[in-house]
Design an enzyme around this catalytic site. Structure first.
Site, PDB file in Angstrom:
ATOM      1  N   HIS A 145      -9.389  -2.005  -4.983  1.00  0.00           N
ATOM      2  CA  HIS A 145      -8.303  -2.325  -4.056  1.00  0.00           C
ATOM      3  C   HIS A 145      -7.307  -3.295  -4.694  1.00  0.00           C
ATOM      4  O   HIS A 145      -6.095  -3.183  -4.475  1.00  0.00           O
ATOM      5  CB  HIS A 145      -8.816  -2.914  -2.741  1.00  0.00           C
ATOM      6  CG  HIS A 145      -7.684  -3.196  -1.800  1.00  0.00           C
ATOM      7  ND1 HIS A 145      -7.095  -2.203  -1.034  1.00  0.00           N
ATOM      8  CD2 HIS A 145      -6.952  -4.317  -1.569  1.00  0.00           C
ATOM      9  CE1 HIS A 145      -6.075  -2.716  -0.363  1.00  0.00           C
ATOM     10  NE2 HIS A 145      -5.970  -3.995  -0.677  1.00  0.00           N
ATOM     11  N   ASP A 200      -3.284  -2.756  -5.026  1.00  0.00           N
ATOM     12  CA  ASP A 200      -2.238  -3.736  -4.710  1.00  0.00           C
ATOM     13  C   ASP A 200      -1.297  -3.930  -5.893  1.00  0.00           C
ATOM     14  O   ASP A 200      -0.064  -3.989  -5.736  1.00  0.00           O
ATOM     15  CB  ASP A 200      -2.865  -5.089  -4.349  1.00  0.00           C
ATOM     16  CG  ASP A 200      -3.367  -5.146  -2.918  1.00  0.00           C
ATOM     17  OD1 ASP A 200      -2.978  -4.305  -2.093  1.00  0.00           O
ATOM     18  OD2 ASP A 200      -4.164  -6.070  -2.620  1.00  0.00           O
ATOM     19  N   HIS A 230      -1.012 -10.898  -5.143  1.00  0.00           N
ATOM     20  CA  HIS A 230       0.400 -10.544  -4.987  1.00  0.00           C
ATOM     21  C   HIS A 230       1.334 -11.572  -5.644  1.00  0.00           C
ATOM     22  O   HIS A 230       2.323 -11.203  -6.265  1.00  0.00           O
ATOM     23  CB  HIS A 230       0.756 -10.416  -3.502  1.00  0.00           C
ATOM     24  CG  HIS A 230      -0.073  -9.403  -2.780  1.00  0.00           C
ATOM     25  ND1 HIS A 230      -0.068  -8.062  -3.113  1.00  0.00           N
ATOM     26  CD2 HIS A 230      -0.943  -9.530  -1.744  1.00  0.00           C
ATOM     27  CE1 HIS A 230      -0.892  -7.413  -2.303  1.00  0.00           C
ATOM     28  NE2 HIS A 230      -1.438  -8.277  -1.475  1.00  0.00           N
ATOM     29  N   HIS A 276       0.835  -1.214   0.000  1.00  0.00           N
ATOM     30  CA  HIS A 276       0.000   0.000   0.000  1.00  0.00           C
ATOM     31  C   HIS A 276       0.866   1.258   0.000  1.00  0.00           C
ATOM     32  O   HIS A 276       0.556   2.228  -0.703  1.00  0.00           O
ATOM     33  CB  HIS A 276      -0.950  -0.003   1.205  1.00  0.00           C
ATOM     34  CG  HIS A 276      -1.895  -1.166   1.208  1.00  0.00           C
ATOM     35  ND1 HIS A 276      -2.666  -1.500   2.300  1.00  0.00           N
ATOM     36  CD2 HIS A 276      -2.196  -2.074   0.243  1.00  0.00           C
ATOM     37  CE1 HIS A 276      -3.391  -2.563   2.005  1.00  0.00           C
ATOM     38  NE2 HIS A 276      -3.119  -2.931   0.765  1.00  0.00           N
TER      39      HIS A 276
END
Length: 301
Positions: free
Chosen positions: A244, A248, A271, A87
Protein backbone atom coordinates in the site's frame (compact mmCIF):
# COMPACT_ATOMS: atom_id res chain seq x y z
CA UNK A 1 3.82 -4.47 -20.67
CA UNK A 2 5.36 -1.70 -18.58
CA UNK A 3 4.39 1.93 -18.69
CA UNK A 4 7.81 2.76 -20.07
CA UNK A 5 7.16 0.65 -23.18
CA UNK A 6 3.41 1.03 -23.67
CA UNK A 7 3.21 0.12 -27.31
CA UNK A 8 1.10 2.98 -28.69
CA UNK A 9 3.20 5.66 -26.91
CA UNK A 10 0.30 8.09 -27.02
CA UNK A 11 -1.63 9.86 -24.32
CA UNK A 12 -4.87 8.22 -23.16
CA UNK A 13 -8.16 9.36 -21.77
CA UNK A 14 -11.33 7.44 -20.96
CA UNK A 15 -14.11 6.70 -23.42
CA UNK A 16 -17.16 7.62 -21.32
CA UNK A 17 -17.91 9.30 -17.98
CA UNK A 18 -17.81 7.07 -14.90
CA UNK A 19 -19.43 7.87 -11.55
CA UNK A 20 -18.92 6.52 -8.04
CA UNK A 21 -19.81 7.67 -4.53
CA UNK A 22 -18.50 6.99 -1.06
CA UNK A 23 -17.33 8.48 2.23
CA UNK A 24 -14.27 10.66 2.79
CA UNK A 25 -11.91 8.95 5.23
CA UNK A 26 -11.05 12.16 7.08
CA UNK A 27 -14.22 14.26 6.78
CA UNK A 28 -16.69 11.38 7.09
CA UNK A 29 -18.82 13.17 4.48
CA UNK A 30 -20.48 11.33 1.61
CA UNK A 31 -19.11 12.51 -1.71
CA UNK A 32 -19.89 11.84 -5.36
CA UNK A 33 -17.12 11.59 -7.93
CA UNK A 34 -17.37 11.64 -11.72
CA UNK A 35 -14.40 10.99 -14.04
CA UNK A 36 -14.85 12.45 -17.52
CA UNK A 37 -12.76 12.33 -20.73
CA UNK A 38 -10.41 15.25 -21.42
CA UNK A 39 -8.57 16.42 -24.54
CA UNK A 40 -4.93 15.57 -25.24
CA UNK A 41 -2.51 17.73 -23.30
CA UNK A 42 -5.06 18.65 -20.63
CA UNK A 43 -3.55 16.56 -17.86
CA UNK A 44 -5.49 15.57 -14.76
CA UNK A 45 -7.80 18.32 -13.50
CA UNK A 46 -10.01 18.09 -10.42
CA UNK A 47 -13.15 20.22 -10.17
CA UNK A 48 -14.90 20.96 -6.88
CA UNK A 49 -18.50 21.14 -8.12
CA UNK A 50 -19.73 22.24 -4.66
CA UNK A 51 -17.68 25.46 -4.96
CA UNK A 52 -19.48 28.07 -7.07
CA UNK A 53 -18.20 31.45 -5.82
CA UNK A 54 -14.65 31.23 -7.28
CA UNK A 55 -12.44 29.19 -9.57
CA UNK A 56 -13.17 25.57 -8.68
CA UNK A 57 -10.71 23.87 -11.06
CA UNK A 58 -7.55 22.40 -9.52
CA UNK A 59 -5.02 21.21 -12.11
CA UNK A 60 -2.68 18.59 -10.69
CA UNK A 61 1.00 19.51 -10.38
CA UNK A 62 3.84 19.08 -7.93
CA UNK A 63 3.43 22.70 -6.81
CA UNK A 64 -0.31 22.25 -6.25
CA UNK A 65 0.30 19.91 -3.29
CA UNK A 66 -0.12 21.98 -0.12
CA UNK A 67 -0.50 19.37 2.62
CA UNK A 68 0.90 15.85 2.69
CA UNK A 69 0.71 14.84 6.33
CA UNK A 70 -1.79 11.97 6.13
CA UNK A 71 -2.87 12.25 2.50
CA UNK A 72 -2.07 14.27 -0.59
CA UNK A 73 -3.99 17.56 -0.70
CA UNK A 74 -3.95 19.97 -3.64
CA UNK A 75 -5.03 23.61 -3.87
CA UNK A 76 -5.54 26.15 -6.64
CA UNK A 77 -4.71 29.87 -6.70
CA UNK A 78 -8.21 30.70 -5.43
CA UNK A 79 -7.62 28.68 -2.26
CA UNK A 80 -9.90 25.77 -3.23
CA UNK A 81 -8.59 22.52 -1.77
CA UNK A 82 -9.13 18.82 -2.35
CA UNK A 83 -7.62 15.98 -0.34
CA UNK A 84 -6.88 12.24 -0.59
CA UNK A 85 -6.22 12.17 -4.33
CA UNK A 86 -3.39 9.63 -4.17
CA UNK A 87 -5.28 6.35 -4.75
CA UNK A 88 -7.06 7.62 -7.87
CA UNK A 89 -3.81 9.17 -9.11
CA UNK A 90 -2.09 5.79 -8.71
CA UNK A 91 -4.83 4.17 -10.81
CA UNK A 92 -4.47 6.87 -13.48
CA UNK A 93 -0.72 6.28 -13.61
CA UNK A 94 -0.83 2.49 -13.75
CA UNK A 95 -3.59 2.41 -16.37
CA UNK A 96 -1.89 5.07 -18.49
CA UNK A 97 -4.58 7.76 -18.18
CA UNK A 98 -2.89 11.04 -19.13
CA UNK A 99 -5.94 13.29 -19.38
CA UNK A 100 -9.14 13.37 -17.33
CA UNK A 101 -11.50 15.74 -15.56
CA UNK A 102 -12.53 14.56 -12.09
CA UNK A 103 -15.60 16.25 -10.63
CA UNK A 104 -16.04 15.98 -6.87
CA UNK A 105 -18.88 17.52 -4.81
CA UNK A 106 -16.91 17.78 -1.57
CA UNK A 107 -13.48 18.53 -0.07
CA UNK A 108 -12.15 14.98 -0.25
CA UNK A 109 -12.22 12.00 -2.60
CA UNK A 110 -14.12 8.95 -1.36
CA UNK A 111 -11.88 6.41 0.35
CA UNK A 112 -13.97 3.48 -0.97
CA UNK A 113 -12.29 0.28 0.32
CA UNK A 114 -9.01 2.05 1.20
CA UNK A 115 -7.17 0.84 -1.90
CA UNK A 116 -7.14 1.66 -5.62
CA UNK A 117 -9.23 -1.39 -6.55
CA UNK A 118 -12.58 0.37 -7.02
CA UNK A 119 -10.96 3.25 -8.89
CA UNK A 120 -9.42 0.75 -11.33
CA UNK A 121 -12.81 -0.93 -11.73
CA UNK A 122 -14.38 2.48 -12.35
CA UNK A 123 -11.87 3.31 -15.08
CA UNK A 124 -12.22 -0.15 -16.62
CA UNK A 125 -15.98 0.43 -16.95
CA UNK A 126 -15.31 3.79 -18.62
CA UNK A 127 -12.90 2.27 -21.15
CA UNK A 128 -9.73 3.79 -22.57
CA UNK A 129 -9.07 5.74 -25.75
CA UNK A 130 -5.62 6.59 -27.19
CA UNK A 131 -5.09 10.19 -28.26
CA UNK A 132 -3.03 11.79 -31.03
CA UNK A 133 -0.48 13.46 -28.76
CA UNK A 134 2.69 11.43 -27.98
CA UNK A 135 3.02 10.34 -24.36
CA UNK A 136 5.51 12.39 -22.38
CA UNK A 137 7.79 10.66 -19.87
CA UNK A 138 9.92 12.15 -17.13
CA UNK A 139 13.34 10.57 -17.55
CA UNK A 140 15.61 10.72 -14.51
CA UNK A 141 19.18 11.46 -15.61
CA UNK A 142 20.77 12.26 -12.21
CA UNK A 143 19.93 10.91 -8.76
CA UNK A 144 17.77 13.14 -6.55
CA UNK A 145 17.56 12.27 -2.85
CA UNK A 146 15.67 13.70 0.14
CA UNK A 147 15.64 12.85 3.84
CA UNK A 148 13.39 13.67 6.77
CA UNK A 149 14.69 12.24 10.03
CA UNK A 150 15.11 8.49 9.49
CA UNK A 151 12.90 8.55 6.38
CA UNK A 152 14.30 8.98 2.93
CA UNK A 153 13.44 8.66 -0.75
CA UNK A 154 15.32 8.93 -4.03
CA UNK A 155 14.83 8.90 -7.78
CA UNK A 156 17.60 7.24 -9.78
CA UNK A 157 18.24 6.82 -13.51
CA UNK A 158 16.66 3.70 -15.02
CA UNK A 159 15.37 2.80 -18.49
CA UNK A 160 11.97 1.80 -17.10
CA UNK A 161 9.80 2.69 -14.09
CA UNK A 162 10.93 0.68 -11.07
CA UNK A 163 10.12 1.00 -7.39
CA UNK A 164 11.65 -0.31 -4.18
CA UNK A 165 9.93 0.42 -0.91
CA UNK A 166 10.88 -0.58 2.63
CA UNK A 167 8.97 -0.04 5.86
CA UNK A 168 9.92 -0.88 9.43
CA UNK A 169 7.37 -0.83 12.26
CA UNK A 170 7.80 -2.06 15.85
CA UNK A 171 4.45 -3.87 15.58
CA UNK A 172 4.99 -7.60 15.08
CA UNK A 173 2.06 -7.58 12.63
CA UNK A 174 4.06 -5.38 10.24
CA UNK A 175 7.75 -5.47 11.13
CA UNK A 176 10.22 -4.96 8.30
CA UNK A 177 8.76 -5.34 4.80
CA UNK A 178 10.33 -4.75 1.37
CA UNK A 179 8.90 -4.77 -2.14
CA UNK A 180 10.84 -4.25 -5.37
CA UNK A 181 8.97 -4.27 -8.68
CA UNK A 182 8.47 -2.77 -12.13
CA UNK A 183 5.64 -0.24 -12.12
CA UNK A 184 3.50 -1.53 -14.94
CA UNK A 185 -0.18 -2.24 -15.43
CA UNK A 186 -0.13 -6.04 -14.95
CA UNK A 187 1.94 -5.82 -11.77
CA UNK A 188 -0.23 -3.02 -10.39
CA UNK A 189 -3.40 -5.01 -11.02
CA UNK A 190 -2.03 -8.23 -9.55
CA UNK A 191 0.11 -7.05 -6.63
CA UNK A 192 -0.65 -3.44 -5.69
CA UNK A 193 -4.13 -2.06 -6.45
CA UNK A 194 -6.11 -4.04 -3.85
CA UNK A 195 -3.77 -3.26 -0.92
CA UNK A 196 -5.48 -1.07 1.67
CA UNK A 197 -4.40 1.82 3.80
CA UNK A 198 -3.70 0.95 7.43
CA UNK A 199 -3.59 2.49 10.86
CA UNK A 200 -3.33 1.77 14.56
CA UNK A 201 -6.31 1.63 16.89
CA UNK A 202 -4.56 3.71 19.56
CA UNK A 203 -4.12 6.60 17.09
CA UNK A 204 -7.75 6.79 15.96
CA UNK A 205 -9.09 8.88 18.84
CA UNK A 206 -6.30 11.47 18.57
CA UNK A 207 -6.88 11.72 14.82
CA UNK A 208 -10.61 12.23 15.29
CA UNK A 209 -10.01 14.94 17.88
CA UNK A 210 -7.85 16.65 15.25
CA UNK A 211 -10.75 16.45 12.78
CA UNK A 212 -9.29 13.53 10.86
CA UNK A 213 -10.22 9.87 10.26
CA UNK A 214 -13.93 10.58 10.86
CA UNK A 215 -14.85 8.25 8.02
CA UNK A 216 -12.28 5.57 8.80
CA UNK A 217 -13.53 2.05 9.57
CA UNK A 218 -12.71 -1.61 9.11
CA UNK A 219 -14.49 -1.28 5.75
CA UNK A 220 -11.79 1.00 4.36
CA UNK A 221 -8.60 0.38 6.34
CA UNK A 222 -6.56 -2.35 7.95
CA UNK A 223 -6.64 -1.55 11.66
CA UNK A 224 -3.94 -2.87 14.00
CA UNK A 225 -4.37 -3.15 17.77
CA UNK A 226 -1.14 -4.19 19.41
CA UNK A 227 -0.09 -7.35 17.61
CA UNK A 228 -3.54 -8.10 16.25
CA UNK A 229 -5.33 -7.18 13.02
CA UNK A 230 -8.92 -6.21 13.85
CA UNK A 231 -10.35 -6.79 10.36
CA UNK A 232 -12.35 -10.05 10.37
CA UNK A 233 -10.95 -11.13 7.01
CA UNK A 234 -7.34 -10.33 7.88
CA UNK A 235 -4.99 -9.27 5.10
CA UNK A 236 -5.69 -9.53 1.38
CA UNK A 237 -2.16 -10.60 0.52
CA UNK A 238 1.35 -11.01 1.90
CA UNK A 239 3.10 -7.74 2.77
CA UNK A 240 -0.07 -5.73 2.15
CA UNK A 241 1.30 -2.88 4.27
CA UNK A 242 4.39 -2.14 2.17
CA UNK A 243 2.43 -2.73 -1.03
CA UNK A 244 0.00 0.00 0.00
CA UNK A 245 2.86 2.40 0.72
CA UNK A 246 4.10 1.72 -2.81
CA UNK A 247 0.59 2.41 -4.14
CA UNK A 248 0.64 5.77 -2.34
CA UNK A 249 4.05 6.59 -3.79
CA UNK A 250 2.90 5.85 -7.36
CA UNK A 251 0.01 8.29 -6.87
CA UNK A 252 2.15 10.90 -5.13
CA UNK A 253 4.71 10.88 -7.95
CA UNK A 254 2.10 11.10 -10.70
CA UNK A 255 1.40 14.72 -9.71
CA UNK A 256 4.46 15.37 -11.91
CA UNK A 257 2.05 14.95 -14.83
CA UNK A 258 3.76 12.08 -16.63
CA UNK A 259 4.99 8.55 -15.88
CA UNK A 260 8.61 8.13 -14.87
CA UNK A 261 11.54 6.52 -16.60
CA UNK A 262 13.48 6.04 -13.40
CA UNK A 263 13.76 4.08 -10.19
CA UNK A 264 12.12 5.23 -6.96
CA UNK A 265 13.58 3.99 -3.69
CA UNK A 266 11.81 4.82 -0.44
CA UNK A 267 12.50 3.96 3.18
CA UNK A 268 9.66 4.68 5.64
CA UNK A 269 8.59 7.45 3.26
CA UNK A 270 5.07 8.84 3.37
CA UNK A 271 3.18 11.49 1.43
CA UNK A 272 5.27 14.34 2.88
CA UNK A 273 8.60 12.79 1.91
CA UNK A 274 7.25 11.87 -1.52
CA UNK A 275 6.16 15.45 -2.18
CA UNK A 276 9.50 16.71 -0.87
CA UNK A 277 11.11 14.45 -3.49
CA UNK A 278 8.80 15.77 -6.22
CA UNK A 279 9.72 19.35 -5.34
CA UNK A 280 13.43 18.52 -5.17
CA UNK A 281 13.21 17.03 -8.66
CA UNK A 282 11.40 20.07 -10.04
CA UNK A 283 14.06 22.30 -8.45
CA UNK A 284 16.83 20.33 -10.19
CA UNK A 285 16.18 20.69 -13.94
CA UNK A 286 19.56 19.10 -14.70
CA UNK A 287 18.38 15.85 -13.06
CA UNK A 288 15.55 15.07 -15.50
CA UNK A 289 14.19 15.70 -18.95
CA UNK A 290 10.92 15.24 -20.76
CA UNK A 291 11.02 12.64 -23.51
CA UNK A 292 8.61 10.88 -25.83
CA UNK A 293 9.10 7.32 -26.97
CA UNK A 294 8.90 6.62 -30.71
CA UNK A 295 7.31 3.20 -31.35
CA UNK A 296 9.87 0.58 -32.40
CA UNK A 297 8.34 -0.02 -35.86
CA UNK A 298 8.22 3.68 -36.64
CA UNK A 299 11.82 4.06 -35.48
CA UNK A 300 12.90 1.10 -37.63
CA UNK A 301 11.19 2.58 -40.69
Amino acid sequence: MSLSVRNDHHERTIVAPAIIAGVGVHTGRRVRLAVRPAPAGAGIVFVRTDVTDRDNRIPVSGEAVVDARLNTMIENAAGVRLSTIEHLMAAFCALGVSNAVVEVDGPELPILDGSALEFVQLLDRAGFRPQAQPQRYIEIVETVHVTEGDKHAALLPCDRYEMRFEIDFPSAVIGNQIIDFVVDEPTFRKEIMACRTFGFAHEVEALRQAGLARGGSLENAVVIDGDEILNPGGLRMEREFVRHKALDAIGDLYVLGAPLLGRYEGYKAGHAVNNKLVRALLAAPHAWREVTRVPEMARAG
